[in-house]
Design a protein around this motif. Structure first.
Motif, PDB file in Angstrom:
ATOM      1  N   TRP A 189       0.788  -1.297   0.047  1.00  0.00           N
ATOM      2  CA  TRP A 189       0.019  -0.001  -0.015  1.00  0.00           C
ATOM      3  C   TRP A 189       0.838   1.240   0.208  1.00  0.00           C
ATOM      4  CZ3 TRP A 189      -3.661   2.433  -1.602  1.00  0.00           C
ATOM      5  CH2 TRP A 189      -4.274   3.663  -0.940  1.00  0.00           C
ATOM      6  N   PRO A 190       1.901   1.386   0.923  1.00  0.00           N
ATOM      7  CA  PRO A 190       2.720   2.806   0.710  1.00  0.00           C
ATOM      8  C   PRO A 190       3.091   3.214  -0.510  1.00  0.00           C
ATOM      9  CG  PRO A 190       3.396   1.208   2.510  1.00  0.00           C
ATOM     10  CD  PRO A 190       2.360   0.496   1.498  1.00  0.00           C
ATOM     11  N   THR A 191       3.567   2.124  -1.230  1.00  0.00           N
ATOM     12  CA  THR A 191       3.932   2.515  -2.769  1.00  0.00           C
ATOM     13  C   THR A 191       2.833   2.987  -3.637  1.00  0.00           C
ATOM     14  OG1 THR A 191       5.675   0.754  -2.432  1.00  0.00           O
ATOM     15  CG2 THR A 191       5.585   1.822  -4.569  1.00  0.00           C
ATOM     16  N   LEU A 192       1.820   2.093  -3.620  1.00  0.00           N
ATOM     17  CA  LEU A 192       0.536   2.551  -4.346  1.00  0.00           C
ATOM     18  C   LEU A 192      -0.062   3.937  -3.900  1.00  0.00           C
ATOM     19  CD1 LEU A 192      -1.482   1.972  -6.619  1.00  0.00           C
ATOM     20  CD2 LEU A 192      -2.509   0.573  -4.899  1.00  0.00           C
ATOM     21  N   ARG A 193      -0.043   4.235  -2.564  1.00  0.00           N
ATOM     22  CA  ARG A 193      -0.356   5.356  -2.381  1.00  0.00           C
ATOM     23  C   ARG A 193       0.276   6.629  -2.605  1.00  0.00           C
ATOM     24  NH1 ARG A 193      -0.271   5.220   3.936  1.00  0.00           N
ATOM     25  NH2 ARG A 193       1.812   5.474   3.635  1.00  0.00           N
ATOM     26  N   LYS A 194       1.739   6.315  -2.453  1.00  0.00           N
ATOM     27  CA  LYS A 194       2.620   7.760  -2.933  1.00  0.00           C
ATOM     28  C   LYS A 194       2.426   7.987  -4.424  1.00  0.00           C
ATOM     29  CE  LYS A 194       6.650   9.729  -1.939  1.00  0.00           C
ATOM     30  NZ  LYS A 194       6.626  10.669  -2.956  1.00  0.00           N
ATOM     31  N   ILE A 195       2.192   6.938  -5.295  1.00  0.00           N
ATOM     32  CA  ILE A 195       2.091   7.171  -6.569  1.00  0.00           C
ATOM     33  C   ILE A 195       0.673   8.035  -6.947  1.00  0.00           C
ATOM     34  CG2 ILE A 195       1.593   6.101  -8.795  1.00  0.00           C
ATOM     35  CD1 ILE A 195       3.438   3.632  -7.908  1.00  0.00           C
ATOM     36  N   ILE A 196      -0.417   7.323  -6.439  1.00  0.00           N
ATOM     37  CA  ILE A 196      -1.495   8.024  -6.285  1.00  0.00           C
ATOM     38  C   ILE A 196      -1.322   9.659  -5.841  1.00  0.00           C
ATOM     39  CG2 ILE A 196      -3.902   8.205  -5.764  1.00  0.00           C
ATOM     40  CD1 ILE A 196      -3.829   5.007  -5.620  1.00  0.00           C
ATOM     41  N   VAL A 197      -0.664   9.632  -4.829  1.00  0.00           N
ATOM     42  CA  VAL A 197      -0.748  10.972  -4.180  1.00  0.00           C
ATOM     43  C   VAL A 197       0.199  11.896  -5.056  1.00  0.00           C
ATOM     44  CG1 VAL A 197       0.302  12.325  -2.303  1.00  0.00           C
ATOM     45  CG2 VAL A 197      -1.185  10.436  -1.787  1.00  0.00           C
ATOM     46  N   ASP A 198       1.288  11.409  -5.242  1.00  0.00           N
ATOM     47  CA  ASP A 198       2.163  12.457  -6.289  1.00  0.00           C
ATOM     48  C   ASP A 198       1.478  12.601  -7.498  1.00  0.00           C
ATOM     49  OD1 ASP A 198       5.513  10.863  -5.517  1.00  0.00           O
ATOM     50  OD2 ASP A 198       4.126  12.203  -4.531  1.00  0.00           O
ATOM     51  N   LEU A 199       0.774  11.740  -8.212  1.00  0.00           N
ATOM     52  CA  LEU A 199       0.099  11.987  -9.548  1.00  0.00           C
ATOM     53  C   LEU A 199      -1.119  13.023  -9.166  1.00  0.00           C
ATOM     54  CD1 LEU A 199      -0.329   8.663 -11.217  1.00  0.00           C
ATOM     55  CD2 LEU A 199       1.280  10.297 -11.858  1.00  0.00           C
ATOM     56  N   TYR A 200      -1.793  13.041  -8.245  1.00  0.00           N
ATOM     57  CA  TYR A 200      -2.722  13.932  -7.684  1.00  0.00           C
ATOM     58  C   TYR A 200      -2.162  15.209  -7.559  1.00  0.00           C
ATOM     59  CZ  TYR A 200      -7.247  15.521  -5.715  1.00  0.00           C
ATOM     60  OH  TYR A 200      -8.133  16.332  -5.449  1.00  0.00           O
ATOM     61  N   GLY A 201      -1.059  15.208  -6.871  1.00  0.00           N
ATOM     62  CA  GLY A 201      -0.469  16.463  -6.729  1.00  0.00           C
ATOM     63  C   GLY A 201      -0.074  17.244  -8.148  1.00  0.00           C
ATOM     64  N   GLN A 202       0.003  16.597  -9.223  1.00  0.00           N
ATOM     65  CA  GLN A 202       0.599  17.096 -10.442  1.00  0.00           C
ATOM     66  C   GLN A 202      -0.935  17.191 -11.301  1.00  0.00           C
ATOM     67  OE1 GLN A 202       3.405  17.766 -11.772  1.00  0.00           O
ATOM     68  NE2 GLN A 202       4.497  17.614  -9.764  1.00  0.00           N
ATOM     69  N   GLY A 203      -2.005  17.236 -10.492  1.00  0.00           N
ATOM     70  CA  GLY A 203      -3.301  17.293 -11.503  1.00  0.00           C
ATOM     71  C   GLY A 203      -3.770  15.957 -12.171  1.00  0.00           C
ATOM     72  N   ILE A 204      -3.306  14.856 -11.743  1.00  0.00           N
ATOM     73  CA  ILE A 204      -3.670  13.607 -12.385  1.00  0.00           C
ATOM     74  C   ILE A 204      -4.684  12.862 -11.393  1.00  0.00           C
ATOM     75  CG2 ILE A 204      -3.209  11.526 -13.735  1.00  0.00           C
ATOM     76  CD1 ILE A 204      -2.146  13.862 -15.366  1.00  0.00           C
ATOM     77  N   ARG A 205      -5.824  12.481 -11.940  1.00  0.00           N
ATOM     78  CA  ARG A 205      -6.562  11.565 -11.060  1.00  0.00           C
ATOM     79  C   ARG A 205      -6.280  10.335 -11.305  1.00  0.00           C
ATOM     80  NH1 ARG A 205     -10.624  15.924 -10.606  1.00  0.00           N
ATOM     81  NH2 ARG A 205     -10.936  16.189  -8.560  1.00  0.00           N
ATOM     82  N   SER A 206      -6.444   9.194 -10.511  1.00  0.00           N
ATOM     83  CA  SER A 206      -6.137   7.829 -10.916  1.00  0.00           C
ATOM     84  C   SER A 206      -7.484   7.054 -10.964  1.00  0.00           C
ATOM     85  CB  SER A 206      -5.209   7.285  -9.866  1.00  0.00           C
ATOM     86  OG  SER A 206      -4.033   7.702 -10.087  1.00  0.00           O
ATOM     87  N   LEU A 207      -7.633   6.169 -11.847  1.00  0.00           N
ATOM     88  CA  LEU A 207      -8.699   5.128 -12.043  1.00  0.00           C
ATOM     89  C   LEU A 207      -8.100   3.845 -11.593  1.00  0.00           C
ATOM     90  CD1 LEU A 207     -11.087   4.628 -15.072  1.00  0.00           C
ATOM     91  CD2 LEU A 207     -10.694   2.911 -13.102  1.00  0.00           C
ATOM     92  N   VAL A 208      -8.239   3.327 -10.240  1.00  0.00           N
ATOM     93  CA  VAL A 208      -7.529   2.147  -9.930  1.00  0.00           C
ATOM     94  C   VAL A 208      -8.674   0.859  -9.801  1.00  0.00           C
ATOM     95  CG1 VAL A 208      -6.602   1.142  -7.922  1.00  0.00           C
ATOM     96  CG2 VAL A 208      -6.135   3.419  -8.247  1.00  0.00           C
ATOM     97  N   PHE A 209      -8.107  -0.063 -10.788  1.00  0.00           N
ATOM     98  CA  PHE A 209      -9.039  -1.156 -10.739  1.00  0.00           C
ATOM     99  C   PHE A 209      -8.550  -2.090  -9.612  1.00  0.00           C
ATOM    100  CE2 PHE A 209     -11.484  -4.826 -12.224  1.00  0.00           C
ATOM    101  CZ  PHE A 209     -10.802  -5.813 -12.502  1.00  0.00           C
TER     102      PHE A 209
END
Lengths: 167, 47
Positions: free
Chosen positions: A40-60
């Motif tokens: 989880w920590p790695t996946l969470r960081k990726i989602i958070v970093d992308l969100y910080g750059q204006g990219i939303r994630s669609l996680v399946f």
């Protein structure tokens, strides 16, 4: 792992990309303890970093994501879409509704086996519960409908959504 | 039979039907499983 993944994901931002699609694979094999420590920590960081750059994630979230639903609340509100295969979206609404956009609700095996009446009933109940407040991106649990599904069942599904899906 | 993708549904049905046609259905027990298999699939295969 995080830096190269985020770098690749952001490389399409100049081309207009707004969403990152992140398909996961059967995390139900991991105990919550292992999931929280190693995955989880790695996946969470990726989602958070992308969100910080204006990219939303669609996680399946393939399989059952029930034991780890609360961890999604660690993400910033409005981070993206949680696409659930087997986790009941009604249950997900109770835990992450209003924080995360929820996607799912129709099992491909239901479409295979159920009578038109049962499909109509399922959609009516599902949308009845999901519509208030947060809504739902109604979707098959996994993006693959068997050729063996009677076309009648798909027609009934679409009709049921038209009937029960409006506000 | 193992069904990891929804594409497996048709093949499993063909197999069950073939066993029926060969008159073997009552002599065997069929076990199905895998990520995309559940009660709905079992019920459908039995039809």
């Amino acid at each position: 792992m995080v830096k190269p993944i985020v770098k690749v994901a952001l490389s399409l931002k100049p081309a207009g990309a707004k969403y990152a699609f992140i398909p996961l694979h059967l995390n139900e094999y991991l105990s919550p303890k292992i999931y929280n420590e190693f995955y989880w920590p790695t996946l969470r960081k990726i989602i958070v970093d992308l969100y910080g750059q204006g990219i939303r994630s669609l996680v399946f979230f393939e399989g059952w994501h029930d034991p780890y639903l609360e961890t999604i609340l660690e993400l910033p509100k409005g981070w993206g879409i949680a696409y659930f295969e087997k986790t009941d979206v009604r249950k997900a609404k109770r835990i992450i509704g209003g924080h995360t956009c929820i996607m799912g609700g129709i099992s491909p095996s239901l479409l295979l086996e159920a009578t038109p009446e049962k499909i109509k009933e399922h959609v009516k109940d599902l949308l009845g519960e999901m519509k208030p407040g947060v809504g739902l991106i109604l979707s098959p649990g996994v993006a693959d409908i068997s050729k063996a599904v009677p076309p009648e069942n798909l027609r009934v599904l679409i009709e049921a959504v038209e009937e029960s899906g409006r506000y | 039979m193992s069904g990891l993708l929804t594409i497996s549904y048709e093949s499993m049905k063909k197999t069950v039907d073939a066993l029926k046609e060969a008159g073997l259905r009552d002599r065997v027990k069929i076990i199905v499983g895998g990520g995309r298999v559940d009660g709905h699939v079992k019920h459908w295969l039995n039809q």
